[in-house]
Design a protein around this motif. Structure first.
Motif, short mmCIF file in Angstrom:
data_model
loop_
_atom_site.label_atom_id
_atom_site.label_comp_id
_atom_site.label_asym_id
_atom_site.label_seq_id
_atom_site.Cartn_x
_atom_site.Cartn_y
_atom_site.Cartn_z
N ALA A 220 61.79 35.72 47.66
CA ALA A 220 62.96 35.11 47.03
C ALA A 220 62.80 33.60 46.83
O ALA A 220 62.99 33.10 45.72
N PRO A 221 62.44 32.82 47.88
CA PRO A 221 62.29 31.38 47.65
C PRO A 221 61.09 31.02 46.79
O PRO A 221 61.08 29.97 46.14
N LEU A 222 60.07 31.88 46.76
CA LEU A 222 58.91 31.62 45.90
C LEU A 222 59.26 31.81 44.43
O LEU A 222 58.84 31.04 43.57
N ILE A 223 60.04 32.85 44.14
CA ILE A 223 60.45 33.10 42.76
C ILE A 223 61.48 32.07 42.32
O ILE A 223 61.45 31.57 41.19
N GLY A 224 62.39 31.72 43.23
CA GLY A 224 63.44 30.77 42.89
C GLY A 224 64.81 31.37 43.17
O GLY A 224 65.24 32.28 42.46
N GLU A 225 65.46 30.89 44.23
CA GLU A 225 66.75 31.43 44.64
C GLU A 225 67.91 30.62 44.07
O GLU A 225 67.76 29.44 43.76
N ALA A 226 69.05 31.29 43.98
CA ALA A 226 70.28 30.55 43.67
C ALA A 226 70.64 29.69 44.88
O ALA A 226 70.21 29.95 46.00
N VAL A 227 71.41 28.65 44.64
CA VAL A 227 71.79 27.74 45.71
C VAL A 227 72.70 28.46 46.70
O VAL A 227 73.67 29.13 46.30
N ASP A 228 72.40 28.35 47.99
CA ASP A 228 73.26 28.93 49.01
C ASP A 228 74.64 28.28 48.93
O ASP A 228 74.75 27.05 48.81
N PRO A 229 75.72 29.07 48.98
CA PRO A 229 77.07 28.49 48.85
C PRO A 229 77.36 27.38 49.86
O PRO A 229 78.02 26.40 49.53
N LYS A 230 76.85 27.51 51.09
CA LYS A 230 77.08 26.47 52.09
C LYS A 230 76.38 25.17 51.70
O LYS A 230 76.94 24.08 51.84
N VAL A 231 75.13 25.29 51.22
CA VAL A 231 74.39 24.11 50.78
C VAL A 231 75.07 23.50 49.55
O VAL A 231 75.18 22.28 49.43
N TYR A 232 75.54 24.38 48.65
CA TYR A 232 76.23 23.93 47.44
C TYR A 232 77.45 23.07 47.80
O TYR A 232 77.63 21.96 47.29
N ARG A 233 78.26 23.59 48.72
CA ARG A 233 79.47 22.85 49.13
C ARG A 233 79.10 21.57 49.86
O ARG A 233 79.74 20.52 49.67
N GLU A 234 78.05 21.62 50.69
CA GLU A 234 77.65 20.44 51.45
C GLU A 234 77.23 19.30 50.52
O GLU A 234 77.65 18.15 50.72
N ILE A 235 76.43 19.61 49.50
CA ILE A 235 75.97 18.56 48.58
C ILE A 235 77.12 18.04 47.73
O ILE A 235 77.28 16.83 47.54
N LYS A 236 77.94 18.95 47.20
CA LYS A 236 79.08 18.53 46.38
C LYS A 236 80.02 17.62 47.17
O LYS A 236 80.44 16.57 46.70
N GLU A 237 80.36 18.04 48.38
CA GLU A 237 81.27 17.26 49.20
C GLU A 237 80.65 15.91 49.57
O GLU A 237 81.36 14.90 49.66
N PHE A 238 79.33 15.90 49.79
CA PHE A 238 78.66 14.65 50.13
C PHE A 238 78.75 13.66 48.97
O PHE A 238 79.05 12.48 49.17
N VAL A 239 78.51 14.14 47.74
CA VAL A 239 78.55 13.25 46.58
C VAL A 239 79.98 12.81 46.27
O VAL A 239 80.25 11.64 45.99
N GLU A 240 80.92 13.76 46.35
CA GLU A 240 82.29 13.47 45.95
C GLU A 240 83.05 12.60 46.95
O GLU A 240 84.14 12.13 46.64
N GLN A 241 82.48 12.40 48.15
CA GLN A 241 83.17 11.57 49.14
C GLN A 241 83.13 10.08 48.79
O GLN A 241 83.89 9.28 49.34
N TYR A 242 82.24 9.69 47.87
CA TYR A 242 82.08 8.28 47.55
C TYR A 242 83.13 7.83 46.53
O TYR A 242 83.43 8.55 45.56
N ASP A 243 83.67 6.66 46.75
CA ASP A 243 84.62 6.07 45.79
C ASP A 243 83.90 5.84 44.46
O ASP A 243 82.75 5.39 44.43
N GLY A 244 84.59 6.16 43.40
CA GLY A 244 83.99 6.01 42.08
C GLY A 244 83.42 7.30 41.52
O GLY A 244 83.00 7.35 40.37
N ILE A 245 83.44 8.38 42.32
CA ILE A 245 83.00 9.70 41.85
C ILE A 245 84.24 10.58 41.70
O ILE A 245 84.96 10.84 42.67
N VAL A 246 84.49 11.02 40.48
CA VAL A 246 85.68 11.82 40.18
C VAL A 246 85.45 13.29 40.51
O VAL A 246 86.34 13.99 40.99
N GLY A 247 84.26 13.80 40.23
CA GLY A 247 83.94 15.20 40.46
C GLY A 247 82.46 15.45 40.20
O GLY A 247 81.73 14.55 39.78
N THR A 248 82.01 16.68 40.43
CA THR A 248 80.61 17.03 40.21
C THR A 248 80.51 18.43 39.60
O THR A 248 81.44 19.24 39.73
N HIS A 249 79.39 18.69 38.97
CA HIS A 249 79.09 20.02 38.45
C HIS A 249 77.60 20.13 38.17
O HIS A 249 76.86 19.16 38.31
#
Length: 396
Positions: A220-249
């Motif tokens: 699975a990781p060799l072929i290319g996996e979809a982003v794990d939901p927990k990792v997805y939320r962790e990165i999104k929340e990390f980026v969106e916590q900064y002032d000046g960031i309205v949202g992410t996608h």
């Protein structure tokens, strides 16, 4: 026992995101696996010869294959530690997956060999000799394998290693196989009925299934996996916590081995903010993401309108329409372009992966129709796309 071994042999064992610490965990798991499986192999081969049991010896050779697997895993972990070079700018972390894939083939091969031997045993059964000591030795084997499985699972969860989790599953599968072997000896001792070949067949099937599962988990990781939901939320929340960031996608994560990932994301910034200010925020997030999360993040800036009431009203209309059609739908990158007779609404809609082309086309039409009910001047230009995140079981 597990924590004691970790404290003895893994320096800075709490820093599980550090590549050197992860390697130390991998080496520890491999060495423990080699020692335990060699002990079990020798014990079962001697016992199998003593009681003339193919299922006991089959179980022993399964342990030998597990020891070989641990050796290959050890080599893979050490090679995966090699730093990046000019030919491999993201390092050699995927070697760990490749070594696990080789292990899977070895396990399947051993299982197939045991399968052929068991078929021969069923066709031409041999006399067995029951000894109570054999059951005691096999019970000891179950205890060791059960501990080894829990040991690998604990370490695998601690460092987020799919290879260790697969090894744990293999060990727990061996527990079931050895239990079946004990069953054949007990049945023979009580009733005199020889089901050794049949049980050997069951053991071989368990071994092959374990090999297939390991191969699936490492491919699975060799072929290319979809982003794990927990990792997805962790990165999104990390980026969106900064002032000046309205949202992410549009978050995409590329895996180059355990704890070796790069990602890209679209970060929405206010359109009226000074571009140099926004750029400085983006640079800060990228540096901090690498330092705190260990992810090499590349951010694309998307300017969005944050104060225009008209744009806010259209966003609310689109949100209501999508919620009425499918609660799983999301949208982003809205732009309003006024024409002489119409208002172009340009935006992207993110749909689940079960949407086929017909459903996508139908969705575009339905969204346009629903929005035109609110304002006949709306002309929708909709791009339908999928998320790169795996479907979260909690949301189903």
């Amino acid at each position: 026992m597990t924590d004691r071994l970790v404290r003895w042999f893994v320096k800075d064992y709490e820093k599980t995101e550090d590549i050197n610490v992860r390697t130390a965990y991998g080496v520890l798991a491999s060495m423990v696996g080699i020692c335990c499986n060699l002990i079990l192999f020798v014990s079962k081969i001697l016992l199998g010869i003593l009681v003339h049991s193919i299922s006991v010896m089959a179980d022993g050779f399964n342990n030998l294959s597990d020891a070989a697997s641990s050796i290959i895993s050890f080599a893979g972990v050490k090679m995966a530690q090699k730093p990046a070079d000019r030919h491999h700018p993201f390092g050699h972390g995927r070697i760990e997956y490749i070594s696990a894939f080789i292990v899977a083939f070895l396990v399947i091969q051993v299982g197939f060999s045991l399968f052929k031997t068991s078929i021969g045993k069923i066709r031409h059964p041999q006399e067995m000799v029951f000894h109570s000591v054999s059951v005691l030795i096999l019970l000891m084997s179950i205890g060791i394998k059960l501990w080894l499985g829990l040991f690998n699972r604990t370490l695998g969860k601690r460092i987020q290693s799919s290879v260790m989790m697969a090894t744990a599953a293999d060990s727990l599968g061996d527990v079931a196989a050895t239990s079946a072997t004990i069953l054949s000896l007990v049945v023979f001792g009580v009733s005199g009925i020889n089901i050794d070949g049949i049980v050997g067949l069951m053991v071989s099937a368990a071994v092959m299934i374990a090999g297939v599962n390991i191969a699936r988990d490492t491919l699975a990781p060799l072929i290319g996996e979809a982003v794990d939901p927990k990792v997805y939320r962790e990165i999104k929340e990390f980026v969106e916590q900064y002032d000046g960031i309205v949202g992410t996608h549009d978050l995409i994560v590329h895996n180059y081995g355990p704890s070796r990932s790069m990602a890209s994301i679209h970060a929405e910034v206010p359109v009226d903010e000074n571009i140099q200010v926004s750029h400085e925020i983006i640079d800060t997030i990228e540096r901090e993401c690498l330092r705190k999360l260990g992810i090499f993040l590349v951010i694309h800036m998307d300017p969005v309108e944050t104060h225009d009431q008209r744009t806010a009203a259209v966003k609310e209309q689109i949100t209501q329409v999508l919620a009425g059609l499918d609660s799983r739908l999301e949208f982003h990158d809205l732009r309003l372009v006024d024409g002489s007779r119409q208002i172009n609404l340009i935006f992207d809609v993110v749909v689940p992966r079960d949407y086929n082309e017909v459903m996508r086309d139908t969705l575009r039409i339905r969204i346009s129709e629903e929005l035109q009910k609110r304002d006949q001047r709306y002309n929708c230009v909709i791009t339908v796309e999928n998320s790169f995140c795996a479907e979260d079981p909690e949301s189903i």
